[in-house]
Design a protein around this motif. Sequence first.
Motif, PDB file in Angstrom:
ATOM      1  N   ILE A 631       3.808 -13.244  36.868  1.00  0.00           N
ATOM      2  CA  ILE A 631       4.903 -12.645  37.625  1.00  0.00           C
ATOM      3  C   ILE A 631       6.220 -12.964  36.931  1.00  0.00           C
ATOM      4  O   ILE A 631       6.476 -14.112  36.560  1.00  0.00           O
ATOM      5  CB  ILE A 631       4.955 -13.233  39.054  1.00  0.00           C
ATOM      6  CG1 ILE A 631       3.610 -13.051  39.745  1.00  0.00           C
ATOM      7  CG2 ILE A 631       6.086 -12.582  39.865  1.00  0.00           C
ATOM      8  CD1 ILE A 631       3.359 -14.072  40.846  1.00  0.00           C
ATOM      9  N   ARG A 632       7.042 -11.953  36.814  1.00  0.00           N
ATOM     10  CA  ARG A 632       8.357 -12.146  36.207  1.00  0.00           C
ATOM     11  C   ARG A 632       9.375 -11.491  37.120  1.00  0.00           C
ATOM     12  O   ARG A 632       9.214 -10.328  37.489  1.00  0.00           O
ATOM     13  CB  ARG A 632       8.346 -11.472  34.835  1.00  0.00           C
ATOM     14  CG  ARG A 632       9.570 -11.618  34.005  1.00  0.00           C
ATOM     15  CD  ARG A 632       9.204 -11.337  32.538  1.00  0.00           C
ATOM     16  NE  ARG A 632       8.826  -9.935  32.315  1.00  0.00           N
ATOM     17  CZ  ARG A 632       9.707  -8.985  31.967  1.00  0.00           C
ATOM     18  NH1 ARG A 632      10.984  -9.263  31.842  1.00  0.00           N
ATOM     19  NH2 ARG A 632       9.300  -7.743  31.746  1.00  0.00           N
ATOM     20  N   VAL A 633      10.390 -12.236  37.497  1.00  0.00           N
ATOM     21  CA  VAL A 633      11.499 -11.628  38.235  1.00  0.00           C
ATOM     22  C   VAL A 633      12.420 -11.006  37.199  1.00  0.00           C
ATOM     23  O   VAL A 633      12.927 -11.696  36.314  1.00  0.00           O
ATOM     24  CB  VAL A 633      12.252 -12.677  39.073  1.00  0.00           C
ATOM     25  CG1 VAL A 633      13.478 -12.053  39.740  1.00  0.00           C
ATOM     26  CG2 VAL A 633      11.330 -13.278  40.135  1.00  0.00           C
ATOM     27  N   SER A 634      12.627  -9.704  37.290  1.00  0.00           N
ATOM     28  CA  SER A 634      13.372  -9.023  36.231  1.00  0.00           C
ATOM     29  C   SER A 634      14.767  -8.593  36.661  1.00  0.00           C
ATOM     30  O   SER A 634      15.590  -8.237  35.818  1.00  0.00           O
ATOM     31  CB  SER A 634      12.579  -7.810  35.740  1.00  0.00           C
ATOM     32  OG  SER A 634      12.102  -7.044  36.827  1.00  0.00           O
ATOM     33  N   ARG A 635      15.038  -8.617  37.945  1.00  0.00           N
ATOM     34  CA  ARG A 635      16.359  -8.176  38.401  1.00  0.00           C
ATOM     35  C   ARG A 635      16.605  -8.750  39.792  1.00  0.00           C
ATOM     36  O   ARG A 635      15.701  -8.764  40.635  1.00  0.00           O
ATOM     37  CB  ARG A 635      16.354  -6.646  38.496  1.00  0.00           C
ATOM     38  CG  ARG A 635      17.645  -5.950  38.155  1.00  0.00           C
ATOM     39  CD  ARG A 635      17.377  -4.533  37.601  1.00  0.00           C
ATOM     40  NE  ARG A 635      16.630  -3.646  38.474  1.00  0.00           N
ATOM     41  CZ  ARG A 635      17.174  -2.883  39.438  1.00  0.00           C
ATOM     42  NH1 ARG A 635      18.471  -2.940  39.688  1.00  0.00           N
ATOM     43  NH2 ARG A 635      16.426  -2.078  40.165  1.00  0.00           N
ATOM     44  N   VAL A 636      17.820  -9.214  40.037  1.00  0.00           N
ATOM     45  CA  VAL A 636      18.179  -9.701  41.369  1.00  0.00           C
ATOM     46  C   VAL A 636      19.586  -9.209  41.705  1.00  0.00           C
ATOM     47  O   VAL A 636      20.501  -9.327  40.888  1.00  0.00           O
ATOM     48  CB  VAL A 636      18.175 -11.246  41.454  1.00  0.00           C
ATOM     49  CG1 VAL A 636      18.576 -11.714  42.851  1.00  0.00           C
ATOM     50  CG2 VAL A 636      16.814 -11.821  41.079  1.00  0.00           C
ATOM     51  N   VAL A 637      19.723  -8.652  42.893  1.00  0.00           N
ATOM     52  CA  VAL A 637      21.054  -8.377  43.439  1.00  0.00           C
ATOM     53  C   VAL A 637      21.169  -9.168  44.729  1.00  0.00           C
ATOM     54  O   VAL A 637      20.313  -9.053  45.607  1.00  0.00           O
ATOM     55  CB  VAL A 637      21.271  -6.878  43.717  1.00  0.00           C
ATOM     56  CG1 VAL A 637      22.591  -6.655  44.468  1.00  0.00           C
ATOM     57  CG2 VAL A 637      21.269  -6.080  42.416  1.00  0.00           C
ATOM     58  N   ILE A 655      25.977 -19.021  44.134  1.00  0.00           N
ATOM     59  CA  ILE A 655      24.940 -18.061  44.540  1.00  0.00           C
ATOM     60  C   ILE A 655      23.900 -17.913  43.432  1.00  0.00           C
ATOM     61  O   ILE A 655      22.683 -17.889  43.693  1.00  0.00           O
ATOM     62  CB  ILE A 655      25.569 -16.693  44.882  1.00  0.00           C
ATOM     63  CG1 ILE A 655      26.601 -16.833  46.009  1.00  0.00           C
ATOM     64  CG2 ILE A 655      24.481 -15.681  45.264  1.00  0.00           C
ATOM     65  CD1 ILE A 655      26.064 -17.377  47.307  1.00  0.00           C
ATOM     66  N   GLN A 656      24.369 -17.836  42.199  1.00  0.00           N
ATOM     67  CA  GLN A 656      23.403 -17.702  41.096  1.00  0.00           C
ATOM     68  C   GLN A 656      22.466 -18.909  41.041  1.00  0.00           C
ATOM     69  O   GLN A 656      21.252 -18.755  40.888  1.00  0.00           O
ATOM     70  CB  GLN A 656      24.144 -17.552  39.758  1.00  0.00           C
ATOM     71  CG  GLN A 656      24.774 -16.169  39.615  1.00  0.00           C
ATOM     72  CD  GLN A 656      25.491 -15.994  38.290  1.00  0.00           C
ATOM     73  OE1 GLN A 656      25.984 -16.962  37.728  1.00  0.00           O
ATOM     74  NE2 GLN A 656      25.576 -14.768  37.823  1.00  0.00           N
ATOM     75  N   HIS A 689       7.288 -27.922  38.432  1.00  0.00           N
ATOM     76  CA  HIS A 689       7.991 -26.837  37.757  1.00  0.00           C
ATOM     77  C   HIS A 689       9.210 -26.343  38.534  1.00  0.00           C
ATOM     78  O   HIS A 689       9.112 -26.051  39.716  1.00  0.00           O
ATOM     79  CB  HIS A 689       7.045 -25.660  37.539  1.00  0.00           C
ATOM     80  CG  HIS A 689       6.046 -25.905  36.451  1.00  0.00           C
ATOM     81  ND1 HIS A 689       5.025 -25.040  36.162  1.00  0.00           N
ATOM     82  CD2 HIS A 689       5.927 -26.924  35.572  1.00  0.00           C
ATOM     83  CE1 HIS A 689       4.322 -25.519  35.155  1.00  0.00           C
ATOM     84  NE2 HIS A 689       4.842 -26.665  34.782  1.00  0.00           N
ATOM     85  N   VAL A 690      10.309 -26.261  37.835  1.00  0.00           N
ATOM     86  CA  VAL A 690      11.476 -25.525  38.317  1.00  0.00           C
ATOM     87  C   VAL A 690      11.739 -24.438  37.280  1.00  0.00           C
ATOM     88  O   VAL A 690      11.256 -24.532  36.160  1.00  0.00           O
ATOM     89  CB  VAL A 690      12.709 -26.444  38.475  1.00  0.00           C
ATOM     90  CG1 VAL A 690      12.420 -27.543  39.482  1.00  0.00           C
ATOM     91  CG2 VAL A 690      13.120 -27.043  37.146  1.00  0.00           C
ATOM     92  N   PRO A 691      12.466 -23.399  37.653  1.00  0.00           N
ATOM     93  CA  PRO A 691      12.650 -22.316  36.680  1.00  0.00           C
ATOM     94  C   PRO A 691      13.352 -22.784  35.404  1.00  0.00           C
ATOM     95  O   PRO A 691      14.250 -23.621  35.441  1.00  0.00           O
ATOM     96  CB  PRO A 691      13.532 -21.316  37.434  1.00  0.00           C
ATOM     97  CG  PRO A 691      13.265 -21.583  38.876  1.00  0.00           C
ATOM     98  CD  PRO A 691      13.045 -23.075  38.963  1.00  0.00           C
ATOM     99  N   VAL A 692      12.916 -22.225  34.286  1.00  0.00           N
ATOM    100  CA  VAL A 692      13.598 -22.426  33.011  1.00  0.00           C
ATOM    101  C   VAL A 692      14.378 -21.142  32.708  1.00  0.00           C
ATOM    102  O   VAL A 692      14.209 -20.126  33.395  1.00  0.00           O
ATOM    103  CB  VAL A 692      12.586 -22.731  31.887  1.00  0.00           C
ATOM    104  CG1 VAL A 692      11.916 -24.065  32.143  1.00  0.00           C
ATOM    105  CG2 VAL A 692      11.528 -21.634  31.778  1.00  0.00           C
ATOM    106  N   ASN A 693      15.213 -21.210  31.713  1.00  0.00           N
ATOM    107  CA  ASN A 693      16.048 -20.044  31.390  1.00  0.00           C
ATOM    108  C   ASN A 693      15.242 -18.763  31.289  1.00  0.00           C
ATOM    109  O   ASN A 693      15.664 -17.714  31.765  1.00  0.00           O
ATOM    110  CB  ASN A 693      16.793 -20.272  30.061  1.00  0.00           C
ATOM    111  CG  ASN A 693      18.120 -20.971  30.294  1.00  0.00           C
ATOM    112  OD1 ASN A 693      18.714 -20.846  31.364  1.00  0.00           O
ATOM    113  ND2 ASN A 693      18.568 -21.705  29.307  1.00  0.00           N
ATOM    114  N   GLU A 698      19.235 -11.578  34.711  1.00  0.00           N
ATOM    115  CA  GLU A 698      20.613 -11.370  35.135  1.00  0.00           C
ATOM    116  C   GLU A 698      20.635 -11.365  36.665  1.00  0.00           C
ATOM    117  O   GLU A 698      19.819 -10.711  37.304  1.00  0.00           O
ATOM    118  CB  GLU A 698      21.070 -10.003  34.604  1.00  0.00           C
ATOM    119  CG  GLU A 698      22.529  -9.727  34.745  1.00  0.00           C
ATOM    120  CD  GLU A 698      23.376 -10.494  33.729  1.00  0.00           C
ATOM    121  OE1 GLU A 698      22.832 -10.873  32.675  1.00  0.00           O
ATOM    122  OE2 GLU A 698      24.553 -10.712  34.017  1.00  0.00           O
ATOM    123  N   ILE A 699      21.550 -12.143  37.223  1.00  0.00           N
ATOM    124  CA  ILE A 699      21.662 -12.187  38.685  1.00  0.00           C
ATOM    125  C   ILE A 699      22.994 -11.575  39.077  1.00  0.00           C
ATOM    126  O   ILE A 699      24.054 -12.071  38.710  1.00  0.00           O
ATOM    127  CB  ILE A 699      21.569 -13.642  39.194  1.00  0.00           C
ATOM    128  CG1 ILE A 699      20.210 -14.238  38.838  1.00  0.00           C
ATOM    129  CG2 ILE A 699      21.797 -13.698  40.704  1.00  0.00           C
ATOM    130  CD1 ILE A 699      20.149 -15.750  38.981  1.00  0.00           C
TER     131      ILE A 699
END
Lengths: 758, 332
Positions: A631-637, A655-656, A689-693, A698-699
């Motif tokens: 799973i990859r999060v590719s976009r967040v608004v 927020i980011q 695990h926490v998110p890495v770069n 882009e958020i």
Amino acid sequence: MIAIPSIPGFLTAPNGPIGKPVSRVDGRKKVTGNAHYAAEFTLPDLAHGYIVSSAITRGRITRIDTAAALALPGVIHVFTHENRPSLAWFDRKWKDDDAPKGAPFRPLYDAEIHHALQPVALVIAESFELARYAARLVHIEYEAAPHQTDLRANRANSFTPGKDKGGFQPPPKPRGNPEQAFLESPVQVDAEFTQAAEYHNPMEMHATTVLHHDDGTLTVHDKTQGAQNCHTYVCNVFGLAKSAVRVMSPFVGGAFGSGLRPQHQLFMAMLAATQLKRSIRVELSRPQMFSFGHRPETIQRVALGADRDGTLRALIHEAVQESSRNENYVEIVVNWSGQQYKCDNVRLDYKLTRLDVHTPLDQRAPGAATGVPALEIAMDELACKLGMDPLELRLKNYAETDPNTGNPFSSKELRGCFQQGAERFGWAKRSPAPRSMRDGRELIGWGMAAGVWDAMQGQAAAKAVLGVDGKLVVSSATADIGTGTYTVMTQIAADVLGLPIDDVTFCLGDSSLPTAPIEGGSWTVSTVGSAVKAVCDRVRSQLVTLARKLDDSPLTGVAEEDVLFADGHLIVRDDRSRRLSITDAMRGSGTLSIEEEARALPYLLARARHTFATHSAVFVEVRVDEDLGTIRVSRVVSAIAAGRIINPKTARSQIQGAVVWGIGMGLEEEAFTDHRLGRVMNHDYAEYHVPVNADVPEIDVLFVDEHDDMVNALGAKGVGEIGIVGVPAAIANAIHHATGVRVRDFPITLDKVLAGLR
Amino acid sequence: MRSFTYARAASAADAVGRAGASGTAFVAGGTNLLDLMKADVLRPEGLVDISRLPLDRIEETAEGGLRLGALARNADTAYDERVQTRYPMLSKAILAGASAQLRNMATNGGNLLQRTRCYYFYDTATPCNKREPGSGCGAIGGVNRIHAILGASDRCIAVHPSDLCVALAALDAVVQVTGPDGERSIPFADFHRLPGDRPEIDTVLRPGDLVTAIDLPAKGFAEHSTYLKIRDRASYAFALVSVAAGLELDGGTVRDARLALGGVAHKPWRDPEAEAALVGKPATPDRFRAAARVLLRDAKGHEHNSFKIELAERAIVRALTEAAERKGAPRP
């Protein structure tokens, strides 16, 4: 010092710094290494402490042999429960401002072991490496007792807690007839949700350096979100005079709630410093960061009943969480569900289960980040069953007033978040059916969720000193845990007095400063910012009074509310040629400095009659490999309504950062407990695990205009928590949209998706 | 950490001589050993620093392959143009591991000898037969999401954490060793061992043995190969399952195949029968799946890691498919 409410009517300069993307005033210090953290302070005779952690989870220590450790040259002392000095006896002496009901944990108090990694000894040596080595030579024998750490296995033993912690509200009484309304609803969702335990894991590990001065006083550099909270704690526990100790915490390398309560490294360093009359540093290791406070594991059930047009008929939300045996850690998990949507038949239920764990601890958006995602996934499931757009379902049941209380919101621009967020994301182009969007081998999913958090305010005081040189120093004992407190408070002060940012210095993180509460809950801008505004308003009034008394004053006969402060000047609003510089006003009146102190209180009347909350709408795109389940999060608004945004730059960063953590909650973060051992096994950054770069796209953050006269004199609500709240649900909903697989168990690791992809 | 003696080796022979004593360990990049010493997991009494020995070159071999110096850094190896063009799966595997900073420090020889990331191995308050023989295996019946599905024993279900080694296994690399008994060559498949009754022993190296180089045969499967790593986040995580795949194709038919798996066993996992199942057959997903099933025929999951069996099958199919599709040797 007198308590005065801030006066919102005062004019601020039209072009003042509030609302501007001011860069961090402490940024240069941070990037040049001149911001010093708790473990970086030193004195020549500094000794080092290393904590020995319990090898068992429950039982008692039967024997401690420190001879081998003490035999090493350079090892100074080993503190244990057997040789500790007399300490405070009553529980209330061990309480702190964030303590829930119960008996706070007392390090080295007795032979009893209550939880895994409990600190059981402190080795003091001339170097850190030596202390660490010697700690391994401390021989401890235990008599183990059976422990329970498995929430699911013990949930039958749960109980309903009371109002057991400051800020906690038990769920409201049921309204309507939820069980029957659910049964009668033509469309139903009824599901169980689980949230794994998470550890705060700030980059900076908890550390305390106690500097022992020749006169016997102590300067305590501690990693904390509340210098005064820790000050009170150590004075109470060690029976010290308030004047003998000063707690400092000017820079904090992330905390996220982990610094809300005094942690045991503070106790340990103080113990050694007071006993040995030496300067001492104690720093936890990364595994020891798993030895205190965490976001509790939670099991929830959400049942929604609706008419075919999407009208919510019934809402039932139940949660059971873990707490320790000694304290009732509580957080608001289910109440949000009664507040977020209009529904006549609601039952909310919240329970605790005591386990042999350390007391959980507030972690970013405590309760909301756990409870709201369950509701928001259930809403998505309901939308799917109804064949309705998930955003439309939320608008259909939009709560104009707070359904829990019947009170109006002080302001609520959630509708604006939905609309503007959807537009920015391109939500209208979403193809509604799951598995209907793809790019090669990647299934694409779009999901959304709403978020909510309280807009709280406490009481705080601030002091301002304006020099004849026009330089202003404002101070309050609050904290900056990387959030931007220094910058935002500087902006508020500069704005009120019309000073350049560079002429204003804000001081915090020092127990000797004017009173401020622990920094948490997104209430610092509201609480401390109001005090900063209040004290600067008083300075302002003083200046107007001084200026008016001058011979040939351009302000003669001008009412205070008709004076503008800008560019270091007092300016008549309707005739801007009539002006006087602040330094001239002071010099002319022979004033070397103006000193004021003020306290700001919440608008209690307004608060009794309204609900104060921040809101968000989060839109997420995920890409799921159709074969592998990755799973990859590719976009967040993320669209946020939080009143007036004092600094869009630091607020955006908040927020980011919260969205990044939301990705972690959604996909990665989980403490694995071996219930046979009662121990978290993945206690390091490699395996927790926490998110890495590479996990973070882009958020896109947008702040929706929200005007609020009632929240405080600034109209600002605070943005520390709201950014995380909806994110895990939006990710889960996007994964369902991508794959058709519904996962209700956070974090959503690939195996859980894979199971549904077969 | 505990006190230890330190000596800098003047030559490979000197290093071997000094390392004969028990409790002595070589140190080069130190990216794994020093962490484990700080955590009190490894307690060598003496360190022999080999980092200055002239074993850091990457050179052509007479057989047309490459010799990777044991002390060549992972990063230098991954970005070596010859490695990138002739052994792209190796370059890709290295870059899938650790972080840029770690790859700059870590050596090839050290990578072969890195220890498992099993939680129980790292936590000295828990049982672990690998750390403390006879204490039991915490992972069996405990937290075992990251553990082995192949070749494990009732003493140990840990996995080897390397990415580099998976590619080396697929490439039939040969480990060059010098030791008290002279020099010898160890085929990569024989270098690491399965846990059996002695999980504390990871490799066939004997006391005093020093890895000097890793030889790559001429055949690098540059045209049709890949390294696929599946993990719980996009970088800086160990493999749940990884696959090094190399194919030699004749039209649509497989003439030679290599398949090695990481994250599934105590050593990089190769299975000649699975590879044989591919040879002479069309390069199609169905055939790849059949080969995967051969490779996984004895796979056994535990409470938290059974998903790896299905994941491994899918990963093998994906990796072989990508390898078959790949034309030329794209730079990673």
